[in-house]
Design a protein around this motif. Structure first.
Motif, PDB file in Angstrom:
ATOM      1  N   GLY A  45       0.808  -1.218   0.000  1.00  0.00           N
ATOM      2  CA  GLY A  45       0.000   0.000   0.000  1.00  0.00           C
ATOM      3  C   GLY A  45       0.833   1.256   0.000  1.00  0.00           C
ATOM      4  N   ALA A  46       0.496   2.167   0.908  1.00  0.00           N
ATOM      5  CA  ALA A  46       1.165   3.470   0.964  1.00  0.00           C
ATOM      6  C   ALA A  46       2.618   3.369   1.400  1.00  0.00           C
ATOM      7  N   ASP A  47       3.028   2.210   1.911  1.00  0.00           N
ATOM      8  CA  ASP A  47       4.419   2.043   2.335  1.00  0.00           C
ATOM      9  C   ASP A  47       5.361   1.768   1.170  1.00  0.00           C
ATOM     10  N   LEU A  48       4.808   1.498  -0.025  1.00  0.00           N
ATOM     11  CA  LEU A  48       5.625   1.214  -1.203  1.00  0.00           C
ATOM     12  C   LEU A  48       5.943   2.489  -1.975  1.00  0.00           C
ATOM     13  N   THR A  49       7.076   2.472  -2.676  1.00  0.00           N
ATOM     14  CA  THR A  49       7.355   3.544  -3.626  1.00  0.00           C
ATOM     15  C   THR A  49       6.434   3.377  -4.832  1.00  0.00           C
ATOM     16  N   PRO A  50       6.183   4.430  -5.595  1.00  0.00           N
ATOM     17  CA  PRO A  50       5.328   4.299  -6.782  1.00  0.00           C
ATOM     18  C   PRO A  50       5.815   3.212  -7.740  1.00  0.00           C
ATOM     19  N   PHE A  51       7.119   3.088  -7.915  1.00  0.00           N
ATOM     20  CA  PHE A  51       7.672   2.062  -8.802  1.00  0.00           C
ATOM     21  C   PHE A  51       7.310   0.669  -8.303  1.00  0.00           C
ATOM     22  N   ALA A  52       7.494   0.430  -6.994  1.00  0.00           N
ATOM     23  CA  ALA A  52       7.194  -0.878  -6.431  1.00  0.00           C
ATOM     24  C   ALA A  52       5.712  -1.199  -6.529  1.00  0.00           C
ATOM     25  N   ALA A  53       4.861  -0.212  -6.262  1.00  0.00           N
ATOM     26  CA  ALA A  53       3.422  -0.434  -6.322  1.00  0.00           C
ATOM     27  C   ALA A  53       2.980  -0.809  -7.732  1.00  0.00           C
ATOM     28  N   GLU A  54       3.633  -0.216  -8.737  1.00  0.00           N
ATOM     29  CA  GLU A  54       3.265  -0.487 -10.127  1.00  0.00           C
ATOM     30  C   GLU A  54       3.789  -1.831 -10.604  1.00  0.00           C
ATOM     31  N   HIS A  55       5.021  -2.159 -10.267  1.00  0.00           N
ATOM     32  CA  HIS A  55       5.666  -3.337 -10.838  1.00  0.00           C
ATOM     33  C   HIS A  55       5.599  -4.586  -9.956  1.00  0.00           C
ATOM     34  N   PHE A  56       5.332  -4.409  -8.667  1.00  0.00           N
ATOM     35  CA  PHE A  56       5.316  -5.556  -7.758  1.00  0.00           C
ATOM     36  C   PHE A  56       4.050  -5.545  -6.903  1.00  0.00           C
ATOM     37  N   PRO A  57       2.895  -5.739  -7.522  1.00  0.00           N
ATOM     38  CA  PRO A  57       1.634  -5.692  -6.760  1.00  0.00           C
ATOM     39  C   PRO A  57       1.526  -6.773  -5.692  1.00  0.00           C
ATOM     40  N   PHE A  58       2.332  -7.828  -5.804  1.00  0.00           N
ATOM     41  CA  PHE A  58       2.303  -8.896  -4.798  1.00  0.00           C
ATOM     42  C   PHE A  58       3.009  -8.480  -3.506  1.00  0.00           C
ATOM     43  N   LEU A  59       3.696  -7.340  -3.504  1.00  0.00           N
ATOM     44  CA  LEU A  59       4.294  -6.837  -2.272  1.00  0.00           C
ATOM     45  C   LEU A  59       3.211  -6.140  -1.455  1.00  0.00           C
ATOM     46  N   ASN A  60       2.227  -6.908  -1.081  1.00  0.00           N
ATOM     47  CA  ASN A  60       1.092  -6.387  -0.323  1.00  0.00           C
ATOM     48  C   ASN A  60       0.673  -7.417   0.719  1.00  0.00           C
ATOM     49  N   PRO A  61       1.601  -7.771   1.617  1.00  0.00           N
ATOM     50  CA  PRO A  61       1.324  -8.851   2.558  1.00  0.00           C
ATOM     51  C   PRO A  61       0.546  -8.399   3.789  1.00  0.00           C
ATOM     52  N   SER A  62      -0.217  -9.312   4.332  1.00  0.00           N
ATOM     53  CA  SER A  62      -0.801  -9.145   5.659  1.00  0.00           C
ATOM     54  C   SER A  62      -0.158 -10.178   6.572  1.00  0.00           C
ATOM     55  N   PHE A  63       0.281  -9.724   7.734  1.00  0.00           N
ATOM     56  CA  PHE A  63       0.921 -10.622   8.704  1.00  0.00           C
ATOM     57  C   PHE A  63      -0.035 -11.017   9.831  1.00  0.00           C
ATOM     58  N   ALA A  64      -1.306 -10.621   9.704  1.00  0.00           N
ATOM     59  CA  ALA A  64      -2.269 -10.799  10.788  1.00  0.00           C
ATOM     60  C   ALA A  64      -2.520 -12.262  11.138  1.00  0.00           C
ATOM     61  N   HIS A  65      -2.272 -13.165  10.175  1.00  0.00           N
ATOM     62  CA  HIS A  65      -2.514 -14.590  10.403  1.00  0.00           C
ATOM     63  C   HIS A  65      -1.211 -15.398  10.451  1.00  0.00           C
TER      64      HIS A  65
END
Length: 319
Positions: free
Chosen positions: A185-205
């Motif tokens: 989400g907002a913790d990613l750079t624009p480049f990362a958000a565009e090219h690596f959408p899988f960098l969106n983990p939840s650690f809640a579980h």
């Protein structure tokens, strides 16, 4: 619980055992587009040997991470290293339709390894009957840390729906996550958000016990938050977790990716040795082999006049 021989207990500390390593062992992988290539390393002595399934960082292969995998195998672990499709040795084209699914295919690689441990065990001369399949850990560096984390309960959230599939595996009893990505989400750079959408983990579980290792100078171009980003797997997950923060360490954490590899920007044998000792002792503790080594490793760091890192933990099995 299976009893351990003296040689299997002798992994801390001392002279490492001779190691036998077999590569590549091929596992059929329908639907993957290519069979899975795996390396297996194990000590030549000992029985009831615990297992570490290791996921490499983006672009690496079963050839990498010798400073860790050689050490683990020499100190009583069976180490299994698959080569994922993003490896430079595979040469997957950027427009390959599998590119968008690389993170899921990586998780499938680790599960396939777990499913075929009998084949991998039989491929190593003298290993049959010496593996304890009730003591299995997952470990990984960088992208591989997220891959291993999926087996611990980490969920990759769809950037549109926010849903995340449970890909955890009950066969995994503990984990080691090294320089692993934090929140998206907002913790990613624009480049990362565009090219690596899988960098969106939840650690809640992510409830499985784990040791998280970070570098306080791992200033990734993927995040706007700086080095603290890689500590998210510790701070944002429930259950028993431990965190080792290495002073002065960048993304290679002193050189774990290989011997004299170009990716290492912060070569430091002392840091690598600390990671070796800590991961070995932690996994022996978390997998129920013995606790003395883990107690000694923490005490040694706490009492050092010039410590190479800082350790914190939450109460529970792996604290």
């Amino acid at each position: 619980m299976t009893s351990l021989s003296d040689s299997a207990r002798a992994g801390v500390p001392g002279t490492p055992s001779p190691v036998v390593s077999v590569k590549p062992v091929t596992l059929e992988a329908p639907g993957r587009g290519a069979d899975l290539q795996v390396r297996i390393s194990a000590p030549t002595t000992g029985s009831a040997l615990p297992v570490i399934v290791f996921s490499h960082g983006y672009g690496s292969s079963l050839e990498g991470y010798g400073p860790l995998t050689d050490h683990w195998a020499g100190h009583g672990f069976v180490v299994v290293q698959p080569t994922h499709l993003d490896s430079r040795t595979v040469g997957l084209a950027q427009d390959d339709p599998r590119t968008a699914r690389l993170w899921r295919l990586r998780v499938a690689d680790l599960k396939r390894v777990l499913d075929r441990l009998d084949v991998l065990e039989a491929a190593v001369p003298g290993l049959s009957g010496r593996v304890d399949r009730d003591r299995v850990a997952a470990a990984g560096h960088s992208f591989g840390g997220q891959t291993a984390g999926n087996l611990l309960g980490l969920r990759v959230l769809d950037p549109v729906s926010g849903a995340g599939e449970d890909l955890s595996d009950p066969r995994i009893k503990a984990g080691v996550l090294l320089a692993t990505a934090g929140r998206g989400g907002a913790d990613l750079t624009p480049f990362a958000a565009e090219h690596f959408p899988f960098l969106n983990p939840s650690f809640a579980h992510m409830t499985t016990p784990a040791l998280v290792i970070t570098g306080d100078r791992d200033d990734s171009p993927l995040t706007v938050r700086g080095p603290e980003w890689t500590a998210d797997p510790y701070h944002l997950s429930p259950g028993a977790k431990s965190l080792l923060t290495l002073f002065g360490a960048e993304h290679s954490l002193g050189g774990i990716a290989g011997y004299e590899v170009r990716e290492t920007t912060d070569e430091h044998p002392g840091r690598v040795a600390l990671i070796q000792r800590f991961t070995r002792a932690y996994l022996r503790h978390a997998l129920g082999v013995e606790d003395a080594g883990w107690t000694a490793a923490k005490k040694e760091l706490a009492q050092s006049a010039t410590p190479l890192g800082r350790f914190v933990s939450r109460p529970g099995l792996a604290a």
